[in-house]
Motif scaffolding. Sequence first.
Motif, short mmCIF file in Angstrom:
data_model
loop_
_atom_site.label_atom_id
_atom_site.label_comp_id
_atom_site.label_asym_id
_atom_site.label_seq_id
_atom_site.Cartn_x
_atom_site.Cartn_y
_atom_site.Cartn_z
N LYS A 54 -3.18 -1.85 -13.47
CA LYS A 54 -3.23 -3.31 -13.48
C LYS A 54 -2.24 -3.89 -14.50
CE LYS A 54 -8.03 -3.90 -12.06
NZ LYS A 54 -9.38 -4.32 -12.52
N ILE A 55 -2.25 -3.33 -15.69
CA ILE A 55 -1.35 -3.85 -16.73
C ILE A 55 0.10 -3.58 -16.37
CG2 ILE A 55 -0.59 -3.47 -19.11
CD1 ILE A 55 -3.53 -3.50 -19.93
N LEU A 56 0.38 -2.38 -15.90
CA LEU A 56 1.75 -2.04 -15.53
C LEU A 56 2.27 -2.99 -14.47
CD1 LEU A 56 3.85 0.17 -16.22
CD2 LEU A 56 3.01 1.42 -14.24
N GLN A 80 1.15 -5.98 -13.70
CA GLN A 80 1.18 -7.36 -14.20
C GLN A 80 2.46 -7.63 -14.98
OE1 GLN A 80 -1.13 -9.89 -13.56
NE2 GLN A 80 0.47 -11.13 -14.47
N LEU A 81 2.99 -6.63 -15.65
CA LEU A 81 4.19 -6.80 -16.47
C LEU A 81 5.47 -6.93 -15.64
CD1 LEU A 81 3.33 -4.35 -19.38
CD2 LEU A 81 3.35 -6.86 -19.46
N ARG A 82 5.36 -6.78 -14.32
CA ARG A 82 6.54 -6.97 -13.45
C ARG A 82 7.12 -8.36 -13.61
NH1 ARG A 82 4.29 -5.30 -7.67
NH2 ARG A 82 2.73 -6.69 -8.47
N THR A 83 6.28 -9.33 -13.87
CA THR A 83 6.75 -10.72 -13.95
C THR A 83 7.32 -11.08 -15.31
OG1 THR A 83 4.53 -11.49 -14.51
CG2 THR A 83 5.14 -11.49 -12.17
N GLY A 84 7.20 -10.20 -16.28
CA GLY A 84 7.75 -10.45 -17.60
C GLY A 84 6.81 -10.00 -18.70
N PRO A 85 7.32 -9.98 -19.92
CA PRO A 85 6.52 -9.54 -21.06
C PRO A 85 5.33 -10.45 -21.32
CG PRO A 85 8.85 -9.70 -21.65
CD PRO A 85 8.69 -10.33 -20.31
N LEU A 86 4.26 -9.83 -21.83
CA LEU A 86 3.04 -10.56 -22.20
C LEU A 86 2.51 -10.02 -23.52
CD1 LEU A 86 1.28 -10.50 -18.71
CD2 LEU A 86 2.30 -12.50 -19.80
N THR A 87 1.75 -10.84 -24.21
CA THR A 87 1.11 -10.38 -25.45
C THR A 87 -0.19 -9.64 -25.10
OG1 THR A 87 -0.21 -12.38 -25.71
CG2 THR A 87 2.00 -12.38 -26.73
N HIS A 88 -0.72 -8.94 -26.08
CA HIS A 88 -2.00 -8.24 -25.89
C HIS A 88 -3.09 -9.25 -25.51
CE1 HIS A 88 -1.45 -4.10 -27.75
NE2 HIS A 88 -0.25 -4.64 -27.69
N SER A 89 -3.11 -10.39 -26.20
CA SER A 89 -4.17 -11.36 -25.92
C SER A 89 -4.01 -11.96 -24.52
CB SER A 89 -4.20 -12.46 -26.98
OG SER A 89 -2.96 -13.13 -27.05
N LEU A 134 -2.82 -10.34 -21.93
CA LEU A 134 -3.29 -9.28 -21.03
C LEU A 134 -4.81 -9.22 -21.03
CD1 LEU A 134 -0.62 -6.57 -21.85
CD2 LEU A 134 -0.94 -7.69 -19.63
N ALA A 135 -5.41 -9.31 -22.21
CA ALA A 135 -6.87 -9.27 -22.31
C ALA A 135 -7.49 -10.43 -21.55
CB ALA A 135 -7.29 -9.29 -23.78
N GLU A 136 -6.89 -11.60 -21.66
CA GLU A 136 -7.42 -12.77 -20.95
C GLU A 136 -7.27 -12.61 -19.44
OE1 GLU A 136 -6.35 -17.48 -20.59
OE2 GLU A 136 -6.17 -16.55 -22.58
N LEU A 137 -6.12 -12.15 -19.00
CA LEU A 137 -5.88 -11.96 -17.56
C LEU A 137 -6.90 -11.02 -16.93
CD1 LEU A 137 -2.00 -11.67 -17.35
CD2 LEU A 137 -3.42 -13.30 -16.10
N PHE A 138 -7.23 -9.95 -17.66
CA PHE A 138 -8.12 -8.93 -17.10
C PHE A 138 -9.54 -9.03 -17.63
CE2 PHE A 138 -3.82 -7.15 -16.72
CZ PHE A 138 -3.76 -7.16 -15.34
N GLN A 139 -9.83 -10.12 -18.34
CA GLN A 139 -11.16 -10.39 -18.86
C GLN A 139 -11.74 -9.17 -19.58
OE1 GLN A 139 -13.26 -11.88 -15.42
NE2 GLN A 139 -12.27 -13.85 -15.55
N THR A 189 -11.24 -6.85 -23.64
CA THR A 189 -11.04 -7.03 -25.07
C THR A 189 -9.65 -6.58 -25.51
OG1 THR A 189 -11.85 -4.82 -25.60
CG2 THR A 189 -13.50 -6.60 -25.46
N GLY A 190 -9.21 -7.13 -26.63
CA GLY A 190 -7.93 -6.74 -27.21
C GLY A 190 -7.85 -5.25 -27.53
N PRO A 191 -8.91 -4.68 -28.13
CA PRO A 191 -8.85 -3.24 -28.42
C PRO A 191 -8.70 -2.38 -27.16
CG PRO A 191 -10.56 -4.27 -29.75
CD PRO A 191 -10.08 -5.32 -28.78
N TYR A 192 -9.33 -2.78 -26.06
CA TYR A 192 -9.18 -2.01 -24.82
C TYR A 192 -7.75 -2.11 -24.31
CZ TYR A 192 -9.91 -0.30 -20.08
OH TYR A 192 -9.82 0.41 -18.90
N VAL A 193 -7.18 -3.31 -24.37
CA VAL A 193 -5.78 -3.48 -23.95
C VAL A 193 -4.88 -2.62 -24.83
CG1 VAL A 193 -3.86 -5.13 -23.89
CG2 VAL A 193 -6.07 -5.76 -22.92
N SER A 194 -5.15 -2.59 -26.12
CA SER A 194 -4.34 -1.77 -27.03
C SER A 194 -4.37 -0.29 -26.65
CB SER A 194 -4.81 -1.93 -28.48
OG SER A 194 -4.49 -3.22 -28.95
N LEU A 195 -5.56 0.20 -26.29
CA LEU A 195 -5.67 1.60 -25.85
C LEU A 195 -4.83 1.86 -24.61
CD1 LEU A 195 -9.49 2.27 -26.29
CD2 LEU A 195 -7.64 3.33 -27.57
N ILE A 196 -4.90 0.96 -23.65
CA ILE A 196 -4.14 1.13 -22.41
C ILE A 196 -2.64 1.05 -22.69
CG2 ILE A 196 -3.60 0.08 -20.18
CD1 ILE A 196 -6.55 -0.76 -20.03
#
Length: 130
Positions: A28-30, A32-41, A43-48, A50-57
Amino acid sequence: MRQFVDGHSRHGDLAEALGFSLGAGRGKILFQLRTGPLTHSQLAELFQTTGPYVSLIVDKLEEHGLVERGPHPDDRRRKLVSLTPRGRDAIASAEAILYRPPAAVSVLTDEEQNHLIGLVQRVVDAESQR
């Protein structure tokens, strides 16, 4: 239907092509980044999640050379996550695998395939409106 879908899973093909298992979160994250760079927050908001989970991914994707973290142009405290050239290649490989219909579909005529696509699209549209 479930047996057919399960029997034609692309997880093994993806793992073989990419050299690792592309779990749902990573995929999902990979993609989603096709459209351009995003911050961790973002990404976390898009996929509902947490920030720590996004960081792990993102850590895992970075280990595989698919994404990189860089400075945010407006805020030094935040990092932007963006695709690397290898990440773009991985997306292209994944799309080629995921969009390839199962061989069994070839028994249908072009007209039947178009009808099937229309039916599936109706189901997808109904699901998205829920």
